[in-house]
Design a protein around this motif. Structure first.
Motif, PDB file in Angstrom:
ATOM      1  N   HIS A   1      -2.027  -7.801  -2.790  1.00 52.14           N
ATOM      2  CA  HIS A   1      -1.648  -8.290  -1.457  1.00 52.14           C
ATOM      3  C   HIS A   1      -2.163  -7.380  -0.333  1.00 52.14           C
ATOM      4  CE1 HIS A   1       1.790  -5.737  -2.709  1.00 52.14           C
ATOM      5  NE2 HIS A   1       1.744  -5.339  -1.457  1.00 52.14           N
ATOM      6  N   ASP A   2      -2.885  -6.305  -0.690  1.00 49.06           N
ATOM      7  CA  ASP A   2      -3.426  -5.361   0.288  1.00 49.06           C
ATOM      8  C   ASP A   2      -4.937  -5.540   0.424  1.00 49.06           C
ATOM      9  OD1 ASP A   2      -1.003  -3.793   0.757  1.00 49.06           O
ATOM     10  OD2 ASP A   2      -1.298  -2.973  -1.261  1.00 49.06           O
ATOM     11  N   ALA A   3      -5.385  -6.024   1.559  1.00 52.66           N
ATOM     12  CA  ALA A   3      -6.822  -6.001   1.852  1.00 52.66           C
ATOM     13  C   ALA A   3      -7.136  -4.594   2.334  1.00 52.66           C
ATOM     14  CB  ALA A   3      -7.164  -7.031   2.920  1.00 52.66           C
ATOM     15  N   HIS A   4      -8.221  -4.026   1.824  1.00 51.31           N
ATOM     16  CA  HIS A   4      -8.539  -2.641   2.159  1.00 51.31           C
ATOM     17  C   HIS A   4     -10.031  -2.467   2.396  1.00 51.31           C
ATOM     18  CE1 HIS A   4      -8.545  -3.166  -2.190  1.00 51.31           C
ATOM     19  NE2 HIS A   4      -9.429  -2.172  -2.286  1.00 51.31           N
ATOM     20  N   MET A   5     -10.338  -1.490   3.235  1.00 50.98           N
ATOM     21  CA  MET A   5     -11.712  -1.195   3.630  1.00 50.98           C
ATOM     22  C   MET A   5     -11.976   0.280   3.329  1.00 50.98           C
ATOM     23  SD  MET A   5     -13.414  -1.646   7.431  1.00 50.98           S
ATOM     24  CE  MET A   5     -13.213  -3.416   7.529  1.00 50.98           C
TER      25      MET A   5
ATOM     26  N   HIS B   1     -11.471   7.366   5.606  1.00 49.42           N
ATOM     27  CA  HIS B   1     -10.757   6.735   6.721  1.00 49.42           C
ATOM     28  C   HIS B   1     -10.680   5.255   6.373  1.00 49.42           C
ATOM     29  CE1 HIS B   1      -9.176   6.582  10.744  1.00 49.42           C
ATOM     30  NE2 HIS B   1     -10.064   5.687  11.103  1.00 49.42           N
ATOM     31  N   MET B   2      -9.626   4.842   5.677  1.00 52.70           N
ATOM     32  CA  MET B   2      -9.523   3.531   5.048  1.00 52.70           C
ATOM     33  C   MET B   2      -8.785   2.522   5.928  1.00 52.70           C
ATOM     34  SD  MET B   2      -8.068   2.809   1.214  1.00 52.70           S
ATOM     35  CE  MET B   2      -8.965   4.242   0.644  1.00 52.70           C
ATOM     36  N   GLY B   3      -9.388   1.351   6.072  1.00 48.75           N
ATOM     37  CA  GLY B   3      -8.736   0.267   6.794  1.00 48.75           C
ATOM     38  C   GLY B   3      -7.811  -0.515   5.883  1.00 48.75           C
ATOM     39  N   TRP B   4      -6.765  -1.129   6.468  1.00 56.18           N
ATOM     40  CA  TRP B   4      -5.795  -1.923   5.709  1.00 56.18           C
ATOM     41  C   TRP B   4      -5.328  -3.110   6.541  1.00 56.18           C
ATOM     42  CZ3 TRP B   4      -0.812  -3.329   6.868  1.00 56.18           C
ATOM     43  CH2 TRP B   4      -0.093  -3.950   5.838  1.00 56.18           C
TER      44      TRP B   4
ATOM     45  N   ASP C   1      -5.979  -1.168  -7.249  1.00 56.92           N
ATOM     46  CA  ASP C   1      -6.921  -0.091  -6.939  1.00 56.92           C
ATOM     47  C   ASP C   1      -6.121   1.154  -6.596  1.00 56.92           C
ATOM     48  OD1 ASP C   1      -9.403  -1.294  -7.146  1.00 56.92           O
ATOM     49  OD2 ASP C   1      -9.955  -0.963  -5.064  1.00 56.92           O
ATOM     50  N   VAL C   2      -6.501   2.283  -7.181  1.00 62.26           N
ATOM     51  CA  VAL C   2      -5.953   3.565  -6.771  1.00 62.26           C
ATOM     52  C   VAL C   2      -7.138   4.394  -6.297  1.00 62.26           C
ATOM     53  CG1 VAL C   2      -4.542   5.559  -7.379  1.00 62.26           C
ATOM     54  CG2 VAL C   2      -4.144   3.365  -8.535  1.00 62.26           C
ATOM     55  N   GLN C   3      -7.238   4.571  -5.006  1.00 62.29           N
ATOM     56  CA  GLN C   3      -8.353   5.279  -4.392  1.00 62.29           C
ATOM     57  C   GLN C   3      -7.950   6.745  -4.246  1.00 62.29           C
ATOM     58  OE1 GLN C   3     -11.260   3.689  -2.817  1.00 62.29           O
ATOM     59  NE2 GLN C   3     -10.730   1.677  -3.595  1.00 62.29           N
ATOM     60  N   CYS C   4      -8.585   7.627  -5.012  1.00 63.08           N
ATOM     61  CA  CYS C   4      -8.228   9.047  -5.077  1.00 63.08           C
ATOM     62  C   CYS C   4      -9.360   9.875  -4.483  1.00 63.08           C
ATOM     63  CB  CYS C   4      -8.027   9.463  -6.528  1.00 63.08           C
ATOM     64  SG  CYS C   4      -6.890   8.397  -7.442  1.00 63.08           S
TER      65      CYS C   4
ATOM     66  N   MET D   1       0.842  -1.164   0.000  1.00 61.78           N
ATOM     67  CA  MET D   1       0.000   0.000   0.000  1.00 61.78           C
ATOM     68  C   MET D   1       0.889   1.230   0.000  1.00 61.78           C
ATOM     69  SD  MET D   1      -1.641   2.630   1.864  1.00 61.78           S
ATOM     70  CE  MET D   1      -0.907   2.344   3.430  1.00 61.78           C
ATOM     71  N   ILE D   2       0.494   2.187  -0.825  1.00 65.66           N
ATOM     72  CA  ILE D   2       1.208   3.458  -0.905  1.00 65.66           C
ATOM     73  C   ILE D   2       0.182   4.567  -0.738  1.00 65.66           C
ATOM     74  CG2 ILE D   2       2.463   5.019  -2.454  1.00 65.66           C
ATOM     75  CD1 ILE D   2       3.511   2.441  -3.871  1.00 65.66           C
ATOM     76  N   GLN D   3       0.505   5.568   0.065  1.00 62.54           N
ATOM     77  CA  GLN D   3      -0.332   6.750   0.183  1.00 62.54           C
ATOM     78  C   GLN D   3       0.520   7.967  -0.137  1.00 62.54           C
ATOM     79  OE1 GLN D   3      -2.151   7.452   4.008  1.00 62.54           O
ATOM     80  NE2 GLN D   3      -3.165   9.317   3.324  1.00 62.54           N
ATOM     81  N   ASP D   4      -0.023   8.875  -0.974  1.00 58.03           N
ATOM     82  CA  ASP D   4       0.721  10.074  -1.324  1.00 58.03           C
ATOM     83  C   ASP D   4      -0.260  11.116  -1.861  1.00 58.03           C
ATOM     84  OD1 ASP D   4       2.880  11.817  -1.774  1.00 58.03           O
ATOM     85  OD2 ASP D   4       4.094  10.252  -2.704  1.00 58.03           O
ATOM     86  N   GLU D   5       0.285  12.256  -2.300  1.00 58.26           N
ATOM     87  CA  GLU D   5      -0.508  13.344  -2.848  1.00 58.26           C
ATOM     88  C   GLU D   5      -0.529  13.263  -4.370  1.00 58.26           C
ATOM     89  OE1 GLU D   5       1.429  16.773  -1.210  1.00 58.26           O
ATOM     90  OE2 GLU D   5       0.428  16.509   0.721  1.00 58.26           O
TER      91      GLU D   5
END
Length: 151
Positions: A127-131, A81-84, A71-74, A1-5
């Motif tokens: 490989h990332d489960a996400h909510m 508020h995303m679970g991982w 998935d790229v969630q923008c 998982m990667i988070q950025d701007e």
């Protein structure tokens, strides 16, 4: 998982050839005014889904996984508020994986929570489960779907 701007999206284009095309979708004029629903980018290799609406509670949400798509969630407005949780650590399937829809759901609790704010994205690999969509108020998002196999 990667988070950025959004401004940093170009750093991740080399991870998959489809990511550059998908991120270019975010640069189009009038992005915030696009109607809800699916928007083509590159056939079955990538597309965007524009979503607006109320979030859900943690109790209403479930961890999800995909096999064939990144998935790229923008987030355009609001906060998701995303679970991982690592997929390999998920042990409570809610239903069998649906290969036609490329989605599976788990009843496990996330290991971590991250706030994806307006102007930010999260890249989630198989490989990332996400909510996603856990938030008390409205959220406006673009979900980019990018095939792992770009052939």
């Amino acid at each position: 998982m990667i988070q950025d701007e959004f401004a940093m999206a170009g750093l991740y284009a080399a991870l998959n050839p489809g990511l550059a095309r998908a991120f270019a979708f975010l640069d189009q004029p009038g992005l915030a005014g696009l109607p809800e629903g699916r928007h083509p980018i590159d056939g079955q290799r990538s597309w965007a889904v524009v979503a607006r609406g109320a979030g859900r509670s943690r109790a209403q949400a479930h961890l999800e996984v995909h096999d064939r798509y990144i998935d790229v969630q923008c987030v355009l407005a609001g906060v998701d508020h995303m679970g991982w949780k690592p997929r390999r650590a998920c042990v409570l399937p809610r239903e069998p994986f649906d290969p036609a829809r490329d989605v599976g759901f788990f009843a496990d609790e996330p290991d971590a929570w991250l706030d994806v704010r307006a102007g930010q994205f999260a890249i989630l690999f198989p490989h990332d489960a996400h909510m996603p969509l856990v938030c008390p108020g409205p959220v406006h998002k673009v979900i980019l779907k990018v095939a792992l196999d770009q052939g």
